[in-house]
Design an enzyme around this catalytic site. Structure first.
Site, mmCIF file in Angstrom:
data_model
loop_
_atom_site.group_PDB
_atom_site.id
_atom_site.type_symbol
_atom_site.label_atom_id
_atom_site.label_comp_id
_atom_site.label_asym_id
_atom_site.label_seq_id
_atom_site.Cartn_x
_atom_site.Cartn_y
_atom_site.Cartn_z
ATOM 1 N N CYS A 60 -8.619 6.254 10.488
ATOM 2 C CA CYS A 60 -8.989 5.003 9.795
ATOM 3 C C CYS A 60 -8.000 3.894 10.131
ATOM 4 O O CYS A 60 -7.616 3.106 9.246
ATOM 5 C CB CYS A 60 -9.069 5.198 8.289
ATOM 6 S SG CYS A 60 -10.362 6.318 7.789
ATOM 7 N N ASP A 64 0.855 -1.178 0.000
ATOM 8 C CA ASP A 64 0.000 0.000 0.000
ATOM 9 C C ASP A 64 0.902 1.242 0.000
ATOM 10 O O ASP A 64 1.527 1.569 1.012
ATOM 11 C CB ASP A 64 -0.896 -0.043 1.250
ATOM 12 C CG ASP A 64 -1.757 1.202 1.391
ATOM 13 O OD1 ASP A 64 -1.627 2.120 0.564
ATOM 14 O OD2 ASP A 64 -2.562 1.246 2.348
ATOM 15 N N LYS A 121 -3.340 12.110 -2.935
ATOM 16 C CA LYS A 121 -2.296 12.276 -1.908
ATOM 17 C C LYS A 121 -0.955 12.628 -2.565
ATOM 18 O O LYS A 121 0.054 12.789 -1.912
ATOM 19 C CB LYS A 121 -2.164 10.995 -1.087
ATOM 20 C CG LYS A 121 -3.420 10.672 -0.265
ATOM 21 C CD LYS A 121 -3.165 9.548 0.680
ATOM 22 C CE LYS A 121 -4.446 8.890 1.174
ATOM 23 N NZ LYS A 121 -5.177 9.672 2.174
HETATM 24 N N1 PLP Z 1 -3.776 3.406 2.761
HETATM 25 C C1 PLP Z 1 -3.259 4.351 3.557
HETATM 26 C C2 PLP Z 1 -1.993 4.064 4.296
HETATM 27 C C3 PLP Z 1 -3.903 5.573 3.705
HETATM 28 O O1 PLP Z 1 -3.384 6.504 4.505
HETATM 29 C C4 PLP Z 1 -5.100 5.803 2.991
HETATM 30 C C5 PLP Z 1 -5.828 7.058 3.144
HETATM 31 O O2 PLP Z 1 -5.596 7.846 4.035
HETATM 32 C C6 PLP Z 1 -5.578 4.790 2.152
HETATM 33 C C7 PLP Z 1 -4.893 3.603 2.063
HETATM 34 C C8 PLP Z 1 -6.830 4.973 1.375
HETATM 35 O O3 PLP Z 1 -6.692 5.963 0.402
HETATM 36 P P1 PLP Z 1 -7.951 6.473 -0.420
HETATM 37 O O4 PLP Z 1 -8.948 6.943 0.606
HETATM 38 O O5 PLP Z 1 -7.410 7.594 -1.249
HETATM 39 O O6 PLP Z 1 -8.447 5.336 -1.214
#
Ligand code: PLP
Length: 427
Positions: free
Chosen positions: A384, A220, A246
């Site tokens: 989250c 990820d 991001k």
């Molecule tokens: N993975 C990580 C480590 C994140 O910080 C985030 C979002 O903050 C995501 C996945 C998910 O990203 P998105 O909401 O742009 O799909």
């Protein structure tokens, strides 16, 4: 050489200096129109970059130019505008391929974001290849996006979710990883950079070990992509995901990189237009990569905007950005630690861009609101990552996250206001 001096006086606003000989911070800041916004009579200090980054003029202009001059649907058109839009869309795919050093363009699949990319792998690869009793290995550091899709898959397939624990430092327990990684492990899915502790995870070593045991890896890169040069082949990841928003690009666009061999073997996930070769009521055959995984009309403007964001970052140079941000991260940690009663969550071996903290007498949400009064945008909550909050033993944290336009002056200002907020609460 850039240098940032750290002051030991916690409340002096200007007792530091930043010399950025090789880093064009002033030019960069001017590229981001929103940074000259005033909030509550104060200049905006934007430190919520892990949630989403601000967009440079170059990205905004690319989006506007697309909608003003090139808007048309892609792939199926025979007219000029459609050809132009298709060309730009496919050029963006090539830019992404170069940016993360994938092997070929068709290994780049456009999605809605990192979340959708992970779901695509879980639903397509997972449904096709995971069997009852198989194990999927994730870590305590994961964002919900890299937990829930695997839980759903495990539930459906009777597979088992295993979790690599975290040490008190915020690093992953690599001895535990070695123990948990067995012949039963079929997927290892880990973040490269924690969105809570800022921990840099040794994904290269993990991918190598996983591959040696025949497991497929997903990294990820939602948080790492804006901060580090990425080379998916050198990393050895089978799948790599990130979100455009991001990375100084638009919302609504993400990327799934997958090794061509794996993507070829996977069934489509979403069905519809563009992903087919031929359709009859009796039988449908599917398009080749990457179209097989891009059903329906994508966010064409957004993808073109991502291409512009990549151009922008390449012009500055990811190495340079990474060096600057490393220095700024170290500075921010050192500076925040001078604030009385402030505790930074975790002290990992390597950290980049993200710092979570608590303040002895102020709830994280109150910290966020108080700083907001000063024009400072940070985030407070569980980010989250509820299982990680449980591991840290806190319900929530305040989180400061850096971008390529932040400065040591901004960090000093935040530290000063935090000190002030604490005094307010104690009085
Ligand atoms: N993975 C990580 C480590 C994140 O910080 C985030 C979002 O903050 C995501 C996945 C998910 O990203 P998105 O909401 O742009 O799909």
């Amino acid at each position: 050489m850039m240098s940032i001096k750290i002051t030991t006086e916690p409340v002096i606003e200007t007792a530091y200096s930043v010399s950025t000989n090789s880093y064009p911070i002033d030019t960069i800041r001017k590229d981001f129109p929103i940074l000259s916004t005033e909030l509550r009579g104060r200049k905006l200090v934007y430190l919520d970059n892990a949630a989403t980054t601000q967009k440079p003029r170059q990205v905004i202009e690319a989006l506007t130019a697309y909608y003003e001059k090139e808007n048309a649907n892609i792939h199926r058109g025979v007219h000029y505008l459609s050809e132009q839009a298709t060309l730009k869309y496919e050029q963006a795919r090539h830019k992404v391929k170069e940016f993360i050093k994938a092997g070929v363009n068709c290994e780049i699949i456009f999605t809605k974001g990192a979340t959708e990319s992970i779901n695509l792998v879980a639903q397509s690869y997972g449904r096709a290849f995971i069997r009852p009793g198989d194990e999927i290995l994730i870590s305590t550091l994961e964002h919900h996006s890299n937990i829930v899709p695997w839980q759903m898959l495990c539930q459906e397939k009777g597979a088992v979710l295993r979790v690599i624990p975290m040490l008190d430092s915020g690093d992953l327990d690599m001895e535990a990883f070695d123990r948990l990684l067995t012949a039963k492990t079929k997927i290892v899915a880990v973040t490269q950079l924690s969105n809570v502790t800022g921990t840099l995870v040794p994904v290269r070593e993990m991918c190598r070990k996983a591959r040696d045991l025949g497991a497929v890896t997903l990294v990820d890169g939602a948080q790492s992509t804006p901060h580090l040069p990425i080379d998916v082949q050198e990393m050895g990841a089978d799948f790599f995901v990130f979100s455009a928003h991001k990375l100084y690009g638009p919302t609504g666009v993400g990327v799934l990189y997958g090794r061509a061999e794996l993507l070829e073997a996977m069934p489509p996930w979403l069905g519809g237009g563009n992903m087919i070769r031929s359709v009859s009521f009796e039988k449908t055959t599917y398009a080749d990569l990457p179209d097989k995984f891009e059903a329906g009309t994508p966010d064409i403007g957004g993808v073109i905007g991502l291409g512009a964001a990549i151009d922008y970052l390449q012009d500055i140079g990811l190495e340079r950005i990474s060096q600057y941000e490393e220095m700024l991260t170290d500075y921010a940690c050192a500076r925040l630690e001078l604030v009385e009663g402030l505790q930074i969550q975790g002290s990992p071996r390597a950290r980049r861009g993200v710092i979570s903290f608590t303040l002895d007498c102020v709830h994280p949400h109150d910290i966020g609101q108080l700083l907001d009064q000063d024009g400072i945008a940070i985030r407070a909550g569980h980010h989250c990552a509820q299982p990680l909050m449980q591991r840290l033993g806190v319900p929530a944290t305040a989180r400061l996250s850096l971008g390529l336009y932040n400065t040591a002056e901004e960090i000093d200002y935040v530290a000063l206001r935090l000190q002030h907020s604490r005094k307010l609460f104690l009085s």
